[in-house]
Scaffold this active site. Structure first.
Site, mmCIF file in Angstrom:
data_model
loop_
_atom_site.group_PDB
_atom_site.id
_atom_site.type_symbol
_atom_site.label_atom_id
_atom_site.label_comp_id
_atom_site.label_asym_id
_atom_site.label_seq_id
_atom_site.Cartn_x
_atom_site.Cartn_y
_atom_site.Cartn_z
ATOM 1 N N HIS A 155 0.822 -1.207 0.000
ATOM 2 C CA HIS A 155 0.000 0.000 0.000
ATOM 3 C C HIS A 155 0.862 1.265 0.000
ATOM 4 C CE1 HIS A 155 -3.487 2.379 0.268
ATOM 5 N NE2 HIS A 155 -4.205 1.651 1.103
ATOM 6 N N ASP A 390 -8.424 -5.466 9.364
ATOM 7 C CA ASP A 390 -7.543 -6.055 10.369
ATOM 8 C C ASP A 390 -7.968 -5.744 11.796
ATOM 9 O OD1 ASP A 390 -5.741 -7.157 8.456
ATOM 10 O OD2 ASP A 390 -4.882 -5.167 8.162
#
Length: 438
Positions: A155, A390
């Site tokens: 990312h 997450d």
């Protein structure tokens, strides 16, 4: 599920590419900078069964050719001090894994995580960051003849839009078609922009410095210790349209454009926010917040070049007291989200870039938990619509792969709250319909 790794390759660009350092923008280096994953499932096809080697060879060959224009993906990241990174375009390549499973696609049920964790390439974060591939790919064959294609990508190098740009161009090459839109790789499209001197309009204030805590708590330590679970929930096209009507009741929008109807995103995100607050049983006076990520490509002045390849999204934070959120109509939540999105002006974003550029160290603005660098935890009473799931409150929304106008939500919540969320997520739509008839 048992997944057996058969072969592992390092694939490099099919022809020589530019070598050297590529500077990353400030937006590349804040928030999540570890790898994120995406997975595609394909039902059994006669070609998968009769020509298994042809399939994998086509994918490998086309990937090598895709890495020529998208050569940063074949490089490696490296730390340069102050919590900052740069990209070394050294052509070291990407990892490609062939695997097989004795399961059938139907064994995965609704494909909810973590059922498919073994189908996604894992990143060995015990290695130094300059040894980690930017992109890892895993092709898994199933007993039924179906396959999955899992990708894990950094990312710090790309956002969701750029990831899908790469995947779509790789797919074109695999089908024998030419590249449709070449990637624009020069991060100076962001770096060279500065806020005019003396301009205080849209001045950035770090949104994440003021995320609320649960009333009566001085930190988030207790919340971060609580067990979480992940669910994948589908909204049909009819349910999405019903939510849009609910959000726009009394909104006063009209087709002349004097007031826009709330979008699908604003509507569904508002619905998620309300249902999460109900499931968490917040007190009326509890401050809550929802983070939303906004694509900046067309919002900048001038707009970013077509095919800009990097991170061009930024977060806004919508805020409300829980009592207002759940007692007022859905349109109220949607209005707060729209306000956070519309805040993302050209000047606001440039002010944010200046803010990060002037920081001596970016570490506190980064989430890289897999490498032992953990930014601020933003769980209960906070949530956000992002690319990951997450932590408590993280979610992402995608159009259904069926292409029928439905949407799929993947959400991580505390175990204690998930059942109540599922109940409100669907029942609130039904109950509104019943009340509206009374």
């Amino acid at each position: 599920m048992v997944v057996k790794i058969k072969r592992c390759y390092v694939l490099k660009p099919s022809t020589p590419t530019l070598q050297g350092s590529l500077a990353l923008s400030e937006l590349d280096q804040v928030d999540t900078i570890s790898h994120v994953s995406i997975i595609y499932f394909y039902r059994p096809d006669q070609n998968f069964v009769s020509q298994p080697d042809a399939i994998v060879n086509t994918l490998k060959d086309s990937l090598c050719r895709a890495l020529v224009p998208f050569y940063p993906l074949a490089g490696r990241l490296r730390w340069i001090g102050g919590g900052r990174l740069e990209l070394d375009c050294n052509g070291m390549g990407v990892q490609f894994i062939e695997a097989e499973s004795n399961s059938k696609l139907d064994d995965l049920g609704d494909f909810s995580p973590p059922e498919y964790d073994y189908l996604i390439p894992t990143v060995d974060y015990t290695l130094a960051i300059h040894e980690l591939p930017i992109l890892l790919v895993q092709l898994t064959r199933f007993k039924c003849g179906g396959v999955s294609l899992g990708l894990t990508i950094s990312h710090a190098v790309v956002d969701g839009q750029s990831t899908f740009h790469f995947i779509s161009e790789w797919a074109r090459l695999a089908k024998g078609e030419p590249i449709g839109v070449m990637p624009f790789l020069d991060r100076k499209a962001f770096q060279a922009r500065t806020l005019p001197a003396g301009n205080t309009l849209g001045r950035y204030q770090s949104e994440l410095d003021h995320i609320p805590l649960l009333l009566g708590q001085s930190d988030d330590i207790e919340e971060r210790m609580k067990k979480t679970t992940v669910a994948m929930l589908k909204l049909t096209k009819h349910q999405v349209e019903k939510l849009k009507r609910m959000a726009n009741e009394g909104n006063g929008y009209n087709h002349s454009g004097t007031k826009r109807a709330y979008t699908r995103y604003e509507t569904v995100a508002g619905h998620i926010w309300r249902c999460v607050s109900k499931a968490r049983v917040h007190r009326n006076e509890q401050p809550t917040a929802m983070g939303v990520y906004v694509d900046l490509r067309s919002r900048m002045q001038p707009p970013l070049p077509q095919g800009y390849f990097g991170n061009a999204t930024f977060y806004g934070v919508a805020r409300s007291l829980a009592g207002d959120l759940v007692s007022k109509p859905l349109g109220y939540a949607s209005s707060r989200i729209r306000e956070a999105i519309e805040k993302m002006s050209n000047d606001y974003v440039l002010s944010a870039i200046d803010h990060f550029r002037n920081q001596p160290d970016l570490t506190r603005f980064q989430d890289l938990h897999a490498l032992g660098i953990v930014g601020a935890f933003h769980g209960n009473p906070y949530l956000e619509v992002v690319r990951t799931y997450d932590f408590d409150g993280e979610s992402f929304l995608l159009p259904s792969p069926d292409g029928d106008g439905s949407m799929v939500l993947t959400l991580c919540l505390q175990v204690a709250h998930m059942d109540a969320f599922k109940k409100h997520f669907y029942e609130d739509i039904i109950l509104h319909k019943l009340y509206s008839k009374l």
